[in-house]
Design a protein around this motif. Structure first.
Motif, PDB file in Angstrom:
ATOM      1  N   ASN A  55       4.376   7.288  11.699  1.00 47.90           N
ATOM      2  CA  ASN A  55       5.463   6.129  11.620  1.00 47.90           C
ATOM      3  C   ASN A  55       5.920   5.656  10.231  1.00 47.90           C
ATOM      4  O   ASN A  55       6.508   4.868   9.880  1.00 47.90           O
ATOM      5  CB  ASN A  55       4.647   4.946  12.326  1.00 47.90           C
ATOM      6  CG  ASN A  55       4.906   4.951  13.494  1.00 47.90           C
ATOM      7  OD1 ASN A  55       5.820   5.507  14.262  1.00 47.90           O
ATOM      8  ND2 ASN A  55       3.907   4.162  14.288  1.00 47.90           N
ATOM      9  N   MET A  56       5.451   6.436   9.192  1.00 47.46           N
ATOM     10  CA  MET A  56       5.635   6.298   7.859  1.00 47.46           C
ATOM     11  C   MET A  56       7.074   7.206   7.526  1.00 47.46           C
ATOM     12  O   MET A  56       7.467   8.136   7.898  1.00 47.46           O
ATOM     13  CB  MET A  56       4.470   6.652   6.854  1.00 47.46           C
ATOM     14  CG  MET A  56       3.342   5.827   7.093  1.00 47.46           C
ATOM     15  SD  MET A  56       1.912   6.263   5.846  1.00 47.46           S
ATOM     16  CE  MET A  56       0.927   5.104   6.234  1.00 47.46           C
ATOM     17  N   GLY A  57       7.530   6.629   6.314  1.00 48.44           N
ATOM     18  CA  GLY A  57       8.780   7.389   5.819  1.00 48.44           C
ATOM     19  C   GLY A  57       8.169   8.520   4.762  1.00 48.44           C
ATOM     20  O   GLY A  57       6.918   8.946   4.893  1.00 48.44           O
ATOM     21  N   ASP A 240       8.693  -0.783  17.378  1.00 48.97           N
ATOM     22  CA  ASP A 240       8.142  -1.055  18.721  1.00 48.97           C
ATOM     23  C   ASP A 240       7.057  -0.857  18.880  1.00 48.97           C
ATOM     24  O   ASP A 240       6.201   0.180  18.656  1.00 48.97           O
ATOM     25  CB  ASP A 240       9.203  -0.306  19.608  1.00 48.97           C
ATOM     26  CG  ASP A 240      10.626  -0.587  19.659  1.00 48.97           C
ATOM     27  OD1 ASP A 240      11.063  -1.645  19.099  1.00 48.97           O
ATOM     28  OD2 ASP A 240      11.504   0.372  19.930  1.00 48.97           O
ATOM     29  N   ARG A 241       6.479  -1.729  19.383  1.00 48.22           N
ATOM     30  CA  ARG A 241       5.043  -1.947  19.945  1.00 48.22           C
ATOM     31  C   ARG A 241       4.274  -0.776  20.569  1.00 48.22           C
ATOM     32  O   ARG A 241       3.264  -0.163  19.922  1.00 48.22           O
ATOM     33  CB  ARG A 241       4.518  -3.206  20.544  1.00 48.22           C
ATOM     34  CG  ARG A 241       2.907  -3.309  20.665  1.00 48.22           C
ATOM     35  CD  ARG A 241       2.500  -4.349  21.667  1.00 48.22           C
ATOM     36  NE  ARG A 241       1.359  -4.626  21.709  1.00 48.22           N
ATOM     37  CZ  ARG A 241       0.387  -5.491  21.037  1.00 48.22           C
ATOM     38  NH1 ARG A 241       1.113  -6.549  20.249  1.00 48.22           N
ATOM     39  NH2 ARG A 241      -0.937  -5.580  21.190  1.00 48.22           N
ATOM     40  N   GLU A 242       5.050  -0.110  21.180  1.00 41.74           N
ATOM     41  CA  GLU A 242       4.724   1.395  21.916  1.00 41.74           C
ATOM     42  C   GLU A 242       4.414   2.386  21.027  1.00 41.74           C
ATOM     43  O   GLU A 242       3.897   3.456  21.315  1.00 41.74           O
ATOM     44  CB  GLU A 242       5.586   1.628  23.206  1.00 41.74           C
ATOM     45  CG  GLU A 242       7.073   1.889  22.875  1.00 41.74           C
ATOM     46  CD  GLU A 242       7.818   0.634  22.816  1.00 41.74           C
ATOM     47  OE1 GLU A 242       9.185   0.769  23.065  1.00 41.74           O
ATOM     48  OE2 GLU A 242       7.370  -0.554  22.863  1.00 41.74           O
ATOM     49  N   ASN A 243       4.876   2.324  20.009  1.00 38.94           N
ATOM     50  CA  ASN A 243       4.926   3.593  18.935  1.00 38.94           C
ATOM     51  C   ASN A 243       3.660   3.471  18.292  1.00 38.94           C
ATOM     52  O   ASN A 243       3.447   4.448  17.318  1.00 38.94           O
ATOM     53  CB  ASN A 243       6.119   3.461  17.995  1.00 38.94           C
ATOM     54  CG  ASN A 243       7.233   3.636  18.864  1.00 38.94           C
ATOM     55  OD1 ASN A 243       7.427   4.533  19.920  1.00 38.94           O
ATOM     56  ND2 ASN A 243       8.465   3.099  18.378  1.00 38.94           N
ATOM     57  N   ARG A 263      -4.084 -14.661  15.781  1.00 39.89           N
ATOM     58  CA  ARG A 263      -4.858 -13.303  16.447  1.00 39.89           C
ATOM     59  C   ARG A 263      -3.586 -12.112  17.144  1.00 39.89           C
ATOM     60  O   ARG A 263      -4.081 -11.192  17.826  1.00 39.89           O
ATOM     61  CB  ARG A 263      -5.769 -13.427  17.456  1.00 39.89           C
ATOM     62  CG  ARG A 263      -7.002 -14.379  16.790  1.00 39.89           C
ATOM     63  CD  ARG A 263      -7.972 -14.628  17.964  1.00 39.89           C
ATOM     64  NE  ARG A 263      -9.359 -15.143  17.150  1.00 39.89           N
ATOM     65  CZ  ARG A 263      -9.893 -16.058  18.178  1.00 39.89           C
ATOM     66  NH1 ARG A 263      -9.938 -16.014  19.445  1.00 39.89           N
ATOM     67  NH2 ARG A 263     -11.172 -16.458  17.629  1.00 39.89           N
ATOM     68  N   SER A 264      -2.509 -12.551  17.067  1.00 38.50           N
ATOM     69  CA  SER A 264      -1.339 -11.565  17.647  1.00 38.50           C
ATOM     70  C   SER A 264      -0.250 -11.762  17.101  1.00 38.50           C
ATOM     71  O   SER A 264       0.293 -13.026  16.550  1.00 38.50           O
ATOM     72  CB  SER A 264      -1.396 -11.864  19.229  1.00 38.50           C
ATOM     73  OG  SER A 264      -0.825 -13.209  19.332  1.00 38.50           O
ATOM     74  N   PHE A 265       0.838 -10.955  17.020  1.00 41.73           N
ATOM     75  CA  PHE A 265       2.137 -10.855  16.684  1.00 41.73           C
ATOM     76  C   PHE A 265       3.016 -11.724  17.541  1.00 41.73           C
ATOM     77  O   PHE A 265       2.822 -11.777  18.474  1.00 41.73           O
ATOM     78  CB  PHE A 265       2.489  -9.678  16.553  1.00 41.73           C
ATOM     79  CG  PHE A 265       2.182  -8.605  15.226  1.00 41.73           C
ATOM     80  CD1 PHE A 265       2.653  -8.924  13.862  1.00 41.73           C
ATOM     81  CD2 PHE A 265       0.969  -7.796  15.453  1.00 41.73           C
ATOM     82  CE1 PHE A 265       2.359  -8.119  13.085  1.00 41.73           C
ATOM     83  CE2 PHE A 265       0.453  -7.230  14.374  1.00 41.73           C
ATOM     84  CZ  PHE A 265       1.150  -7.028  13.207  1.00 41.73           C
ATOM     85  N   LEU A 332      -4.219  -3.604  15.104  1.00 39.61           N
ATOM     86  CA  LEU A 332      -2.669  -3.438  14.968  1.00 39.61           C
ATOM     87  C   LEU A 332      -2.129  -3.868  13.945  1.00 39.61           C
ATOM     88  O   LEU A 332      -1.307  -3.561  13.252  1.00 39.61           O
ATOM     89  CB  LEU A 332      -1.810  -4.018  16.266  1.00 39.61           C
ATOM     90  CG  LEU A 332      -0.303  -3.865  16.512  1.00 39.61           C
ATOM     91  CD1 LEU A 332      -0.037  -2.594  16.750  1.00 39.61           C
ATOM     92  CD2 LEU A 332       0.323  -4.893  17.679  1.00 39.61           C
ATOM     93  N   GLU A 333      -2.753  -4.828  13.226  1.00 40.93           N
ATOM     94  CA  GLU A 333      -2.472  -5.689  12.056  1.00 40.93           C
ATOM     95  C   GLU A 333      -2.715  -4.636  10.727  1.00 40.93           C
ATOM     96  O   GLU A 333      -1.741  -4.701  10.145  1.00 40.93           O
ATOM     97  CB  GLU A 333      -3.192  -6.901  11.822  1.00 40.93           C
ATOM     98  CG  GLU A 333      -2.736  -8.260  13.020  1.00 40.93           C
ATOM     99  CD  GLU A 333      -3.242  -8.000  14.139  1.00 40.93           C
ATOM    100  OE1 GLU A 333      -3.274  -8.966  15.241  1.00 40.93           O
ATOM    101  OE2 GLU A 333      -4.219  -7.021  14.442  1.00 40.93           O
TER     102      GLU A 333
END
Length: 361
Positions: A55-57, A240-243, A263-265, A332-333
């Motif tokens: 997911n990085m550039g 997107d979260r699924e990624n 505790r959540s986005f 996730l954070e």
């Protein structure tokens, strides 16, 4: 040649952009760099850049991994991996038993109290135009110190910055920038200059150990109130979260709820008037963005890399450490925080390349 070191440490890794990042200047040997840029990422475990690379550039962590030398099986010789311990080990090349930095805080029998690693009762934080306020500190180890004076007085070994300046008879310049005071002072050493973020002022500060007064460009940067751009904004996922690897992390009770962070986005920072505002920024990618913006301003205003001798700039990014303390390393954070940092690094490298009229390949 671009050297990259990523140590397999629990709390610290360093990415060092060293020799020949830019062409050598005319009055120095052909292999002398114009600027040595050391980037330290607090709490970066050695495997994480590769773990989240999908997911990085191409121009952040990937640039270092592909174009540099990557030590995938490096080790260290000390057990305590707190911020000051790792930073000073990197800055001096000496273990804690020699450099004196055995922990963020230790008990001093002579003083009969706990001592904060870079506290100095003989120094004071330079007053800024907006000094004051009572924003809550996330990192309470600093509250152990008596007074707000900071200096490298407790570091017993010479740092890279010190030796560089000595090697050129004081012609080279060295600076260090971090959201944490110990992240900056440790890298600047005795002869460099250090700046760190102040939760109470909302800007970057230093100690009268380094300056008698703030350079005009620092005062101007602080007066611009850069952090206002985060007022009533929030930390959201880059993709997107699924990624994400931790898209389905499940129960989040292990995370710490602090202020407006639940505790959540998404994570709202709140208005700039919110007492926890700068604390919320510190626990998010915003703190890395703020640090990088100040560092880029320093490069331009101090005209680093253009004085005929090798200059040095150390930047210590702290968000990853704060995020992991609150959410854990496998969260996730923490994953999204490093993706944001990847973009920050890409912009930082591009800024320097543009200034030096080079291209990232």
């Amino acid at each position: 040649m671009l050297d990259t070191m990523t140590t397999n440490k629990h709390l610290l890794s360093a990415l060092i952009l060293s020799s020949c990042l830019t062409p050598a200047v005319a009055d120095e040997p052909a292999n002398s760099p114009k600027l040595i840029l050391q980037v330290t990422v607090d709490a970066l475990r050695g495997d994480l850049p590769e773990r989240y690379r999908a997911n990085m550039g191409e121009h952040g962590f990937a640039y270092l991994l592909d174009q540099g030398i990557h030590y995938a099986n490096a080790h260290y010789q000390h057990a305590n991996t707190e911020t000051i311990v790792g930073h000073v080990a990197l800055a001096t090349g000496a273990p804690p038993s020699m450099n004196g930095m055995v922990g963020n805080v230790w008990y001093d029998r002579g003083l009969n109290r706990a001592v904060y690693n870079i506290e100095d009762p003989n120094q004071s934080e330079l007053v800024t135009a907006n000094s004051g306020g009572d924003s809550v500190q996330l990192d309470d180890t600093q509250n152990t110190a008596q007074g707000n004076g900071r200096s490298p007085i407790n570091i017993h070994s010479s740092t890279f910055a010190d030796e560089l300046i000595k090697s050129t008879n004081g012609q080279s310049r060295a600076f260090a920038v971090s959201y944490k005071d110990r992240g900056a002072v440790s890298m600047a050493g005795e002869l460099g200059k250090a700046f760190w973020f102040s939760n109470s002022t909302g800007g970057f500060v230093t100690s009268d150990y380094y300056y008698d007064d703030y350079p005009n460009w620092v005062a101007t940067w602080n007066e611009s109130n850069f952090i206002e751009r985060y007022s009533n904004q929030r930390w959201e996922l880059m993709h997107d979260r699924e990624n994400y690897l931790f898209a389905n992390e499940g129960n989040v009770d292990f995370k710490t709820e602090i202020g407006s962070f639940k505790r959540s986005f998404p994570y709202p920072y709140g208005p700039a008037s919110y007492p926890y505002f700068t604390t919320m920024l510190s626990m998010s990618p915003a703190s890395d963005e703020i640090t990088a913006e100040f560092a880029k301003t320093l490069i331009n205003n101090e005209n680093l890399g253009n004085n005929g001798h090798t200059d040095y700039l150390a930047i210590s990014f702290s968000a990853n450490d704060y995020i992991i303390h609150v959410n854990g390393p496998s969260s996730l954070e923490a994953e999204d925080g490093l993706l944001h940092l990847d973009a920050v690094l890409a912009d930082l490298f591009a800024t320097w390349m543009k200034k030096s009229e080079l291209k990232i390949h």
